[in-house]
Design a protein around this motif. Structure first.
Motif, PDB file in Angstrom:
ATOM      1  N   GLU A  13      34.092 -14.440  38.942  1.00  0.00           N
ATOM      2  CA  GLU A  13      33.827 -15.405  39.950  1.00  0.00           C
ATOM      3  C   GLU A  13      35.093 -16.251  40.087  1.00  0.00           C
ATOM      4  N   ARG A  14      35.739 -16.791  39.155  1.00  0.00           N
ATOM      5  CA  ARG A  14      36.926 -17.916  39.290  1.00  0.00           C
ATOM      6  C   ARG A  14      37.997 -17.016  40.001  1.00  0.00           C
ATOM      7  N   THR A  37      36.597 -16.639  43.913  1.00  0.00           N
ATOM      8  CA  THR A  37      36.697 -18.268  44.580  1.00  0.00           C
ATOM      9  C   THR A  37      38.098 -18.369  44.860  1.00  0.00           C
ATOM     10  N   ALA A  55      30.445  -8.532  43.128  1.00  0.00           N
ATOM     11  CA  ALA A  55      31.835  -9.149  42.632  1.00  0.00           C
ATOM     12  C   ALA A  55      32.699  -8.225  42.629  1.00  0.00           C
ATOM     13  N   ASP A  83      31.018 -13.364  35.815  1.00  0.00           N
ATOM     14  CA  ASP A  83      30.631 -13.539  37.263  1.00  0.00           C
ATOM     15  C   ASP A  83      28.993 -13.838  36.987  1.00  0.00           C
ATOM     16  N   PRO A  84      28.778 -14.987  37.862  1.00  0.00           N
ATOM     17  CA  PRO A  84      27.323 -15.417  37.558  1.00  0.00           C
ATOM     18  C   PRO A  84      26.300 -14.276  37.466  1.00  0.00           C
ATOM     19  N   LEU A 106      31.170 -14.394  48.552  1.00  0.00           N
ATOM     20  CA  LEU A 106      31.255 -13.635  47.584  1.00  0.00           C
ATOM     21  C   LEU A 106      30.022 -12.325  47.511  1.00  0.00           C
TER      22      LEU A 106
END
Length: 165
Positions: free
Chosen positions: A89-90, A93, A122, A40-41, A118
């Motif tokens: 994150e993927r 998304t 997360a 996650d970023p 988002l």
């Protein structure tokens, strides 16, 4: 630009030095590639001079950090903090993509979907609709089904302006 630091002149926050930026770039590159399944970023400079890396699996997160160090041996890891997050994150998304694919010209079950995003932690996805959409259990249930059970928060954020079709 008199009165401003050189860091501000170059567009960086003064507390975010070059070492933190290099670390941030290295973990970001690995996260968007080989470790996208857990990444996650990350957050740079919060707190100042630190890099917070959020991953869904701490063991894979440590591998992520090792890969970043191997790819860029010059980075220092002493500024890195590793945190666990619920979803990559993927994954989130992909959930947003499923919602986007299911809507009919910006509407789902008759409710407008103005925007989606988002949350920083997360923990799921957020969808902006009308007050009626935010109150609708049927809409929340449909969104949860679309995302495969990933939590969806429906809000009525009146600061958002719908774009006419």
């Amino acid at each position: 630009m008199a009165g401003r630091s050189r860091a501000h002149q170059r567009g960086r926050h003064p507390a975010n030095d070059l070492a933190a930026e290099a670390l941030s770039q290295a973990v970001g590159a690995q996260g968007r590639d080989a470790f996208a399944d857990v990444y996650d970023p990350h957050v740079t400079d919060y707190p100042p001079g630190r890099v917070a890396l959020c991953v869904t699996d701490l063991a894979r997160g440590r591998q992520h950090v090792a890969a970043a160090k191997q790819a860029d041996p010059g980075i220092g890891l002493s500024r890195l903090d590793l945190y666990r997050c619920r979803y990559a994150e993927r994954t989130l998304t992909a959930a947003l993509d499923k919602i986007d694919a299911a809507d009919d010209q910006g509407r789902l079950l008759g409710f407008p979907l103005y925007s989606s995003w988002l949350p920083p932690d997360a923990s799921g996805v957020v969808v902006n609709s009308t007050a009626q959409g935010a109150a609708s259990q049927a809409l929340r249930d449909r969104l949860a089904a679309l995302t495969g059970g990933i939590p969806v928060t429906v809000v009525n954020d009146t600061s958002a302006i719908p774009i006419p079709a």
